[in-house]
Design a protein around this motif. Structure first.
Motif, PDB file in Angstrom:
ATOM      1  N   GLY A  89       0.793  -1.227   0.000  1.00 32.07           N
ATOM      2  CA  GLY A  89       0.000   0.000   0.000  1.00 32.07           C
ATOM      3  C   GLY A  89       0.818   1.266   0.000  1.00 32.07           C
ATOM      4  N   GLU A  90       0.103   2.390  -0.052  1.00 31.25           N
ATOM      5  CA  GLU A  90       0.749   3.707   0.011  1.00 31.25           C
ATOM      6  C   GLU A  90       1.264   3.958   1.422  1.00 31.25           C
ATOM      7  OE1 GLU A  90      -1.771   6.877  -1.398  1.00 31.25           O
ATOM      8  OE2 GLU A  90      -2.602   5.597  -2.971  1.00 31.25           O
ATOM      9  N   THR A  91       2.464   4.485   1.509  1.00 33.27           N
ATOM     10  CA  THR A  91       3.102   4.720   2.798  1.00 33.27           C
ATOM     11  C   THR A  91       2.226   5.573   3.714  1.00 33.27           C
ATOM     12  OG1 THR A  91       5.231   4.631   1.679  1.00 33.27           O
ATOM     13  CG2 THR A  91       5.221   5.516   3.914  1.00 33.27           C
ATOM     14  N   SER A  92       1.668   6.654   3.187  1.00 32.27           N
ATOM     15  CA  SER A  92       0.865   7.561   4.019  1.00 32.27           C
ATOM     16  C   SER A  92      -0.347   6.859   4.617  1.00 32.27           C
ATOM     17  CB  SER A  92       0.429   8.781   3.217  1.00 32.27           C
ATOM     18  OG  SER A  92      -0.328   8.379   2.085  1.00 32.27           O
ATOM     19  N   ARG A  93      -0.961   5.982   3.879  1.00 28.87           N
ATOM     20  CA  ARG A  93      -2.131   5.261   4.380  1.00 28.87           C
ATOM     21  C   ARG A  93      -1.731   4.174   5.378  1.00 28.87           C
ATOM     22  NH1 ARG A  93      -6.111   4.667  -0.861  1.00 28.87           N
ATOM     23  NH2 ARG A  93      -6.844   6.815  -0.792  1.00 28.87           N
ATOM     24  N   VAL A  94      -0.675   3.442   5.048  1.00 28.50           N
ATOM     25  CA  VAL A  94      -0.211   2.377   5.946  1.00 28.50           C
ATOM     26  C   VAL A  94       0.175   2.959   7.300  1.00 28.50           C
ATOM     27  CG1 VAL A  94       1.618   0.675   6.342  1.00 28.50           C
ATOM     28  CG2 VAL A  94       0.524   0.840   4.094  1.00 28.50           C
ATOM     29  N   VAL A  95       0.939   4.036   7.279  1.00 25.13           N
ATOM     30  CA  VAL A  95       1.394   4.645   8.532  1.00 25.13           C
ATOM     31  C   VAL A  95       0.215   5.222   9.313  1.00 25.13           C
ATOM     32  CG1 VAL A  95       2.824   6.479   9.520  1.00 25.13           C
ATOM     33  CG2 VAL A  95       3.725   5.054   7.683  1.00 25.13           C
ATOM     34  N   THR A  96      -0.750   5.780   8.619  1.00 23.41           N
ATOM     35  CA  THR A  96      -1.937   6.313   9.293  1.00 23.41           C
ATOM     36  C   THR A  96      -2.652   5.214  10.061  1.00 23.41           C
ATOM     37  OG1 THR A  96      -2.229   8.051   7.653  1.00 23.41           O
ATOM     38  CG2 THR A  96      -4.163   7.458   8.935  1.00 23.41           C
ATOM     39  N   VAL A  97      -2.869   4.091   9.414  1.00 20.24           N
ATOM     40  CA  VAL A  97      -3.547   2.975  10.091  1.00 20.24           C
ATOM     41  C   VAL A  97      -2.663   2.413  11.199  1.00 20.24           C
ATOM     42  CG1 VAL A  97      -4.510   0.653   9.789  1.00 20.24           C
ATOM     43  CG2 VAL A  97      -4.962   2.422   8.077  1.00 20.24           C
ATOM     44  N   ASP A  98      -1.352   2.315  10.947  1.00 20.89           N
ATOM     45  CA  ASP A  98      -0.426   1.819  11.967  1.00 20.89           C
ATOM     46  C   ASP A  98      -0.469   2.692  13.221  1.00 20.89           C
ATOM     47  OD1 ASP A  98       1.898   0.131  12.839  1.00 20.89           O
ATOM     48  OD2 ASP A  98       2.901   2.084  12.769  1.00 20.89           O
ATOM     49  N   LYS A  99      -0.518   3.989  13.038  1.00 18.80           N
ATOM     50  CA  LYS A  99      -0.549   4.899  14.192  1.00 18.80           C
ATOM     51  C   LYS A  99      -1.906   4.898  14.896  1.00 18.80           C
ATOM     52  CE  LYS A  99       3.642   5.787  13.534  1.00 18.80           C
ATOM     53  NZ  LYS A  99       4.568   4.916  14.230  1.00 18.80           N
ATOM     54  N   PHE A 100      -2.897   4.276  14.266  1.00 20.23           N
ATOM     55  CA  PHE A 100      -4.192   4.093  14.918  1.00 20.23           C
ATOM     56  C   PHE A 100      -4.043   3.190  16.146  1.00 20.23           C
ATOM     57  CE2 PHE A 100      -8.485   2.088  15.160  1.00 20.23           C
ATOM     58  CZ  PHE A 100      -9.212   3.249  15.420  1.00 20.23           C
ATOM     59  N   SER A 101      -2.880   2.555  16.256  1.00 17.42           N
ATOM     60  CA  SER A 101      -2.594   1.732  17.437  1.00 17.42           C
ATOM     61  C   SER A 101      -2.731   2.539  18.724  1.00 17.42           C
ATOM     62  CB  SER A 101      -1.190   1.132  17.343  1.00 17.42           C
ATOM     63  OG  SER A 101      -0.206   2.158  17.372  1.00 17.42           O
ATOM     64  N   LEU A 102      -2.577   3.849  18.639  1.00 15.67           N
ATOM     65  CA  LEU A 102      -2.753   4.706  19.815  1.00 15.67           C
ATOM     66  C   LEU A 102      -4.124   4.492  20.447  1.00 15.67           C
ATOM     67  CD1 LEU A 102      -2.030   7.001  21.750  1.00 15.67           C
ATOM     68  CD2 LEU A 102      -2.789   8.594  19.988  1.00 15.67           C
ATOM     69  N   VAL A 103      -5.151   4.392  19.625  1.00 11.37           N
ATOM     70  CA  VAL A 103      -6.506   4.174  20.141  1.00 11.37           C
ATOM     71  C   VAL A 103      -6.576   2.823  20.837  1.00 11.37           C
ATOM     72  CG1 VAL A 103      -8.932   3.870  19.485  1.00 11.37           C
ATOM     73  CG2 VAL A 103      -7.575   5.701  18.442  1.00 11.37           C
ATOM     74  N   PHE A 104      -5.979   1.801  20.227  1.00  8.99           N
ATOM     75  CA  PHE A 104      -5.964   0.478  20.851  1.00  8.99           C
ATOM     76  C   PHE A 104      -5.205   0.506  22.183  1.00  8.99           C
ATOM     77  CE2 PHE A 104      -6.372  -0.949  16.293  1.00  8.99           C
ATOM     78  CZ  PHE A 104      -7.696  -1.367  16.405  1.00  8.99           C
ATOM     79  N   VAL A 105      -4.087   1.213  22.220  1.00  5.96           N
ATOM     80  CA  VAL A 105      -3.303   1.314  23.454  1.00  5.96           C
ATOM     81  C   VAL A 105      -4.131   1.957  24.563  1.00  5.96           C
ATOM     82  CG1 VAL A 105      -1.332   2.459  24.569  1.00  5.96           C
ATOM     83  CG2 VAL A 105      -1.041   1.338  22.348  1.00  5.96           C
ATOM     84  N   LEU A 106      -4.813   3.036  24.256  1.00  7.05           N
ATOM     85  CA  LEU A 106      -5.623   3.717  25.272  1.00  7.05           C
ATOM     86  C   LEU A 106      -6.740   2.810  25.784  1.00  7.05           C
ATOM     87  CD1 LEU A 106      -5.772   7.272  23.693  1.00  7.05           C
ATOM     88  CD2 LEU A 106      -4.458   6.561  25.693  1.00  7.05           C
TER      89      LEU A 106
END
Length: 137
Positions: A89-106
């Motif tokens: 995939g596109e880097t910008s999209r992959v990283v966006t979803v990857d950083k969604f881990s913040l919500v999971f962490v919280l």
């Protein structure tokens, strides 16, 4: 001081995404992950030995060993998924979803670590979720 390390982590994570995207071109993503992991192993082991932290290994509790091993397994799985996603995939999209881990962490820290979530944190999670959806669509 923690904030400076956190900023450093964010900057290096951004550079990781860019260099990884270039690095996975024309190579199997699992092999790329293994190479990356090997480099991390060399650097972290070098730091541990140069600071003589290896002397503390015998004092590590069984609980700590178990959770660090589990954490290592989760890191490995995360990296394997991340590199495969970057390859596809596109880097910008992959990283966006990857950083969604913040919500999971919280959410998981509230459930398993009993950390409190206030209105601002819940609202922030909602905004991050909406932002992630907007960035990916």
């Amino acid at each position: 001081m923690w904030f400076l390390y956190a900023i450093g982590s964010a900057v290096f994570a951004a550079l990781t995404a860019i260099t990884a995207k270039i690095g996975v071109a024309g190579i199997n993503s699992n092999l790329a992950t293994a190479i990356r992991t090997f480099v991390v192993l060399i650097i972290s082991t070098g730091i541990v030995f140069s600071t003589k932290e290896f002397q503390n290994i015998p004092s590590i509790s069984q609980k700590t060993w178990i959770f660090l091993i589990i954490s290592g397994l989760m890191t490995g799985l995360s990296w394997l998924c991340y590199f495969k996603a970057l390859q596809m995939g596109e880097t910008s999209r992959v990283v966006t979803v990857d950083k969604f881990s913040l919500v999971f962490v919280l959410l998981l820290s509230a459930i398993f670590l009993r950390e409190t979530m206030n209105f601002k944190m819940i609202f922030g999670c909602l905004l991050i979720t909406i932002g992630t959806i907007m960035m990916v669509i």
